[in-house]
Design a protein around this motif. Structure first.
Motif, mmCIF file in Angstrom:
data_model
loop_
_atom_site.group_PDB
_atom_site.id
_atom_site.type_symbol
_atom_site.label_atom_id
_atom_site.label_comp_id
_atom_site.label_asym_id
_atom_site.label_seq_id
_atom_site.Cartn_x
_atom_site.Cartn_y
_atom_site.Cartn_z
ATOM 1 N N GLN A 329 -5.766 -0.705 -2.504
ATOM 2 C CA GLN A 329 -4.796 -1.280 -1.600
ATOM 3 C C GLN A 329 -5.217 -2.615 -0.935
ATOM 4 O O GLN A 329 -4.524 -3.588 -0.667
ATOM 5 C CB GLN A 329 -4.248 -0.405 -0.452
ATOM 6 C CG GLN A 329 -3.687 0.458 -1.054
ATOM 7 C CD GLN A 329 -2.312 0.394 -1.987
ATOM 8 O OE1 GLN A 329 -1.456 -0.461 -1.269
ATOM 9 N NE2 GLN A 329 -2.369 1.065 -3.000
ATOM 10 N N LEU A 330 -6.525 -2.500 -0.688
ATOM 11 C CA LEU A 330 -7.139 -4.004 -0.176
ATOM 12 C C LEU A 330 -6.996 -5.058 -1.079
ATOM 13 O O LEU A 330 -6.696 -6.209 -0.954
ATOM 14 C CB LEU A 330 -8.513 -3.777 0.458
ATOM 15 C CG LEU A 330 -8.821 -2.904 1.366
ATOM 16 C CD1 LEU A 330 -10.440 -2.948 1.724
ATOM 17 C CD2 LEU A 330 -8.164 -3.541 2.853
ATOM 18 N N LEU A 331 -7.474 -4.749 -2.502
ATOM 19 C CA LEU A 331 -7.220 -5.741 -3.414
ATOM 20 C C LEU A 331 -5.755 -6.169 -3.794
ATOM 21 O O LEU A 331 -5.495 -7.358 -3.771
ATOM 22 C CB LEU A 331 -7.869 -5.016 -4.792
ATOM 23 C CG LEU A 331 -7.737 -6.107 -5.823
ATOM 24 C CD1 LEU A 331 -8.400 -7.100 -5.667
ATOM 25 C CD2 LEU A 331 -8.495 -5.107 -7.125
ATOM 26 N N GLY A 355 -10.939 -0.656 8.546
ATOM 27 C CA GLY A 355 -11.748 -0.001 9.630
ATOM 28 C C GLY A 355 -11.553 1.294 9.490
ATOM 29 O O GLY A 355 -12.189 2.398 9.768
ATOM 30 N N THR A 356 -10.237 1.918 9.085
ATOM 31 C CA THR A 356 -10.069 3.419 8.793
ATOM 32 C C THR A 356 -11.049 3.983 7.691
ATOM 33 O O THR A 356 -11.619 5.183 7.595
ATOM 34 C CB THR A 356 -8.701 3.842 8.268
ATOM 35 O OG1 THR A 356 -7.775 3.251 9.402
ATOM 36 C CG2 THR A 356 -8.357 5.180 7.904
ATOM 37 N N MET A 357 -11.050 3.085 6.562
ATOM 38 C CA MET A 357 -12.088 3.562 5.544
ATOM 39 C C MET A 357 -13.571 3.715 6.051
ATOM 40 O O MET A 357 -14.324 4.565 5.611
ATOM 41 C CB MET A 357 -12.196 2.444 4.594
ATOM 42 C CG MET A 357 -10.742 2.371 3.719
ATOM 43 S SD MET A 357 -10.777 0.837 2.514
ATOM 44 C CE MET A 357 -11.953 1.173 1.294
ATOM 45 N N LYS A 358 -13.894 2.917 7.032
ATOM 46 C CA LYS A 358 -15.128 3.010 7.488
ATOM 47 C C LYS A 358 -15.333 4.360 8.207
ATOM 48 O O LYS A 358 -16.503 4.838 8.092
ATOM 49 C CB LYS A 358 -15.432 1.793 8.529
ATOM 50 C CG LYS A 358 -16.933 1.630 9.002
ATOM 51 C CD LYS A 358 -17.175 0.315 9.752
ATOM 52 C CE LYS A 358 -18.533 0.241 10.269
ATOM 53 N NZ LYS A 358 -19.492 -0.308 9.295
ATOM 54 N N VAL A 359 -14.464 4.833 8.829
ATOM 55 C CA VAL A 359 -14.675 6.177 9.472
ATOM 56 C C VAL A 359 -14.212 7.165 8.726
ATOM 57 O O VAL A 359 -14.749 8.351 8.866
ATOM 58 C CB VAL A 359 -13.823 5.989 10.706
ATOM 59 C CG1 VAL A 359 -14.563 4.899 11.977
ATOM 60 C CG2 VAL A 359 -12.538 5.879 10.517
ATOM 61 N N ALA A 360 -13.425 7.275 7.702
ATOM 62 C CA ALA A 360 -12.974 8.150 7.219
ATOM 63 C C ALA A 360 -13.500 8.418 5.509
ATOM 64 O O ALA A 360 -13.299 9.481 5.066
ATOM 65 C CB ALA A 360 -11.475 8.128 6.914
ATOM 66 N N SER A 361 -14.192 7.668 5.048
ATOM 67 C CA SER A 361 -14.823 7.520 3.818
ATOM 68 C C SER A 361 -15.860 8.456 3.577
ATOM 69 O O SER A 361 -16.607 8.747 4.803
ATOM 70 C CB SER A 361 -15.066 6.252 3.106
ATOM 71 O OG SER A 361 -14.006 5.321 3.147
ATOM 72 N N LYS A 362 -16.212 9.288 2.559
ATOM 73 C CA LYS A 362 -17.267 10.129 2.472
ATOM 74 C C LYS A 362 -18.701 9.519 2.444
ATOM 75 O O LYS A 362 -19.583 10.277 2.985
ATOM 76 C CB LYS A 362 -16.893 11.060 1.318
ATOM 77 C CG LYS A 362 -17.946 12.257 1.179
ATOM 78 C CD LYS A 362 -17.485 13.260 -0.021
ATOM 79 C CE LYS A 362 -18.316 14.246 -0.014
ATOM 80 N NZ LYS A 362 -18.054 15.165 -1.361
ATOM 81 N N CYS A 363 -18.756 8.551 2.013
ATOM 82 C CA CYS A 363 -20.083 7.982 1.870
ATOM 83 C C CYS A 363 -20.042 6.390 1.939
ATOM 84 O O CYS A 363 -19.139 5.739 2.341
ATOM 85 C CB CYS A 363 -20.734 8.174 0.322
ATOM 86 S SG CYS A 363 -19.832 7.114 -1.103
ATOM 87 N N GLY A 366 -17.378 3.560 0.517
ATOM 88 C CA GLY A 366 -16.282 3.249 0.868
ATOM 89 C C GLY A 366 -16.262 2.685 2.779
ATOM 90 O O GLY A 366 -15.570 1.963 3.198
ATOM 91 N N GLN A 367 -17.548 3.213 3.335
ATOM 92 C CA GLN A 367 -17.686 2.757 4.535
ATOM 93 C C GLN A 367 -18.189 1.413 4.986
ATOM 94 O O GLN A 367 -17.855 1.046 5.746
ATOM 95 C CB GLN A 367 -18.831 3.612 5.241
ATOM 96 C CG GLN A 367 -18.504 5.226 5.463
ATOM 97 C CD GLN A 367 -19.782 6.195 5.503
ATOM 98 O OE1 GLN A 367 -20.726 5.426 5.872
ATOM 99 N NE2 GLN A 367 -19.352 7.529 5.395
ATOM 100 N N SER A 368 -18.754 0.551 3.626
ATOM 101 C CA SER A 368 -19.177 -0.482 3.950
ATOM 102 C C SER A 368 -18.355 -1.704 3.395
ATOM 103 O O SER A 368 -18.383 -2.758 3.350
ATOM 104 C CB SER A 368 -20.439 -0.606 3.150
ATOM 105 O OG SER A 368 -20.448 -0.363 1.845
ATOM 106 N N VAL A 369 -17.099 -1.171 2.728
ATOM 107 C CA VAL A 369 -16.215 -2.280 1.732
ATOM 108 C C VAL A 369 -15.786 -3.183 3.023
ATOM 109 O O VAL A 369 -15.298 -4.460 2.679
ATOM 110 C CB VAL A 369 -15.058 -1.188 1.247
ATOM 111 C CG1 VAL A 369 -13.963 -2.450 0.980
ATOM 112 C CG2 VAL A 369 -15.522 -0.806 0.197
ATOM 113 N N GLY A 370 -15.386 -2.514 4.356
ATOM 114 C CA GLY A 370 -14.923 -3.578 5.415
ATOM 115 C C GLY A 370 -15.549 -4.528 5.902
ATOM 116 O O GLY A 370 -15.289 -5.469 6.522
#
Length: 386
Positions: A329-331, A355-363, A366-370
């Motif tokens: 979705q970001l892409l 920001g949601t990905m940062k707190v909700a991703s498993k590893c 996903g946490q660093s994409v933001g």
């Protein structure tokens, strides 16, 4: 050290007698070696920066008699190529660090997980391992290192996905806790360090904790090996003291027209020109696993961001929804804004998604994409809109 200074260091590639260092170190108590690493202030050089000595201490405290030391040589972060050079030039120092860690935590076996694209290094590493095992035999120290080759998956740089891969399964992150120090490789207590970190432990045992601690800053002790690429007249690998400002870094490695520096690869932060002076390269500023990419005014930061997002969408393992759907979705979102299908304000919604990905991703993927997404969108919004 003053934050503006830049000092080149020669610890990683320094020639040394690994056998002699091991011989002296193995006469010490395991807890003394751990304390020396703690006293040095060494933090993991993979980017996360967890205190190395603390990780060793946690693993050593586990009562399970079967433990492992793992060297993460997957090095899949775009723009990073330092570990390849270290393994090629000073592999015995990497093996020595594994042996020291094994002795400190009580492990009899270690594994090197090598990036699939580094397959060309395997014959040399196997030859060097044979010599190293002979050295350990002479020292009457029982420790065996195994070599395992990855298959090109970025996700396997994540420690638990790496364990899964070594064990012969699909490389997907595990739930935490338990953490590797309790249940890592084969479900046993495991210490996992990257290539550079392990070499620094050898040099700490050689020169002492204070020698290493004297470099860097209070929050970022020691030096770091940087892979420098992009719009620079000096591409390559350099070992520098931590704590320099991005401004000083650009003065040394820029081409006179640097408008941004991507610190830490695709998962890192993009620092714009207006923030060069105030941004420190270190754990008190922007930490990095080693990748430093310089961009000048000829580069489109939209294209840079699109490249990163395309990479993450491809490399997400798909196990958790925040990362799997979020990357896509970001892409699609930035593409829609660029085409004019979405209003520029939609970028603010995408920042919230990151920001949601940062707190909700498993590893960490996903946490660093933001990191890159937010820093590029906030500082180069005009290049995405127009």
């Amino acid at each position: 050290m003053k934050s503006g200074a830049l000092k080149r260091v020669d610890l990683i590639f320094e020639k040394c007698n690994v056998k002699s260092i091991l011989e002296k170190s193995l006469q010490k108590k395991p807890e003394d070696i751990i304390q020396a690493v703690l006293d040095s202030g060494l933090r993991g050089r993979g980017g996360a920066g967890f205190p190395t000595g603390l990780k060793w201490r946690f693993t050593a405290a586990e009562k399970n008699p079967e433990k492992y030391i793992v060297c993460n040589a997957d090095e899949g972060e775009p723009g990073t190529f330092k570990d390849r050079q270290i393994l090629d030039e000073v592999p015995r120092k990497v093996f020595g660090g594994m042996a020291l860690a094994g002795y400190a935590i009580g492990a009899k076996e270690g594994y090197i997980y090598l990036r699939g694209e580094y397959k060309f290094l395997v014959p040399k590493l196997e030859e060097e391992l044979e010599i190293f095992h002979s050295i350990l035999k002479e020292l009457k120290h029982k420790f065996k290192i195994h070599l395992r080759l990855g298959s090109g998956a970025y996700i396997c740089g994540e420690e638990s996905a790496l364990f899964e891969s070594i064990e012969g399964r699909r490389g997907e992150p595990r739930n935490k806790p338990p953490y590797p120090t309790v249940a890592g490789l084969f479900g046993k207590p495991t210490t996992i360090n990257n290539v550079e970190t392990l070499v620094y432990t050898v040099m700490i045992c050689e020169h002492g904790a204070e020698h290493f601690k004297a470099l860097g800053t209070t929050d970022s002790r020691g030096s770091k090996v940087f892979s420098i690429s992009g719009d620079t007249p000096k591409p390559g690998i350099y070992e520098l003291e931590l704590g320099m400002t991005v401004e000083r870094f650009v003065e040394e490695f820029g081409d006179g027209d640097t408008k941004a520096v991507q610190v830490g690869g695709a998962s890192g932060f993009c620092v714009p020109r207006k923030k060069f002076r105030e941004t420190i390269i270190g754990f008190e500023g922007v930490p990095t696993g080693g990748s430093m990419k310089l961009f000048n005014s000829s580069r489109s930061m939209y294209n840079v961001l699109h490249n990163y997002l395309d990479f993450f969408a491809e490399e997400s393992c798909g196990q958790c929804t925040p990362c799997r759907v979020g990357c896509q979705q970001l892409l699609l979102g930035v593409e829609a804004v660029k085409r004019g299908d979405k209003h520029s304000k939609y970028l603010d919604e995408l920042i919230k998604l990151a920001g949601t990905m940062k707190v909700a991703s498993k590893c960490g993927l996903g946490q660093s994409v933001g990191n890159a997404f937010k820093s590029i969108v906030e500082n180069f919004r005009e290049e995405i809109i127009y």
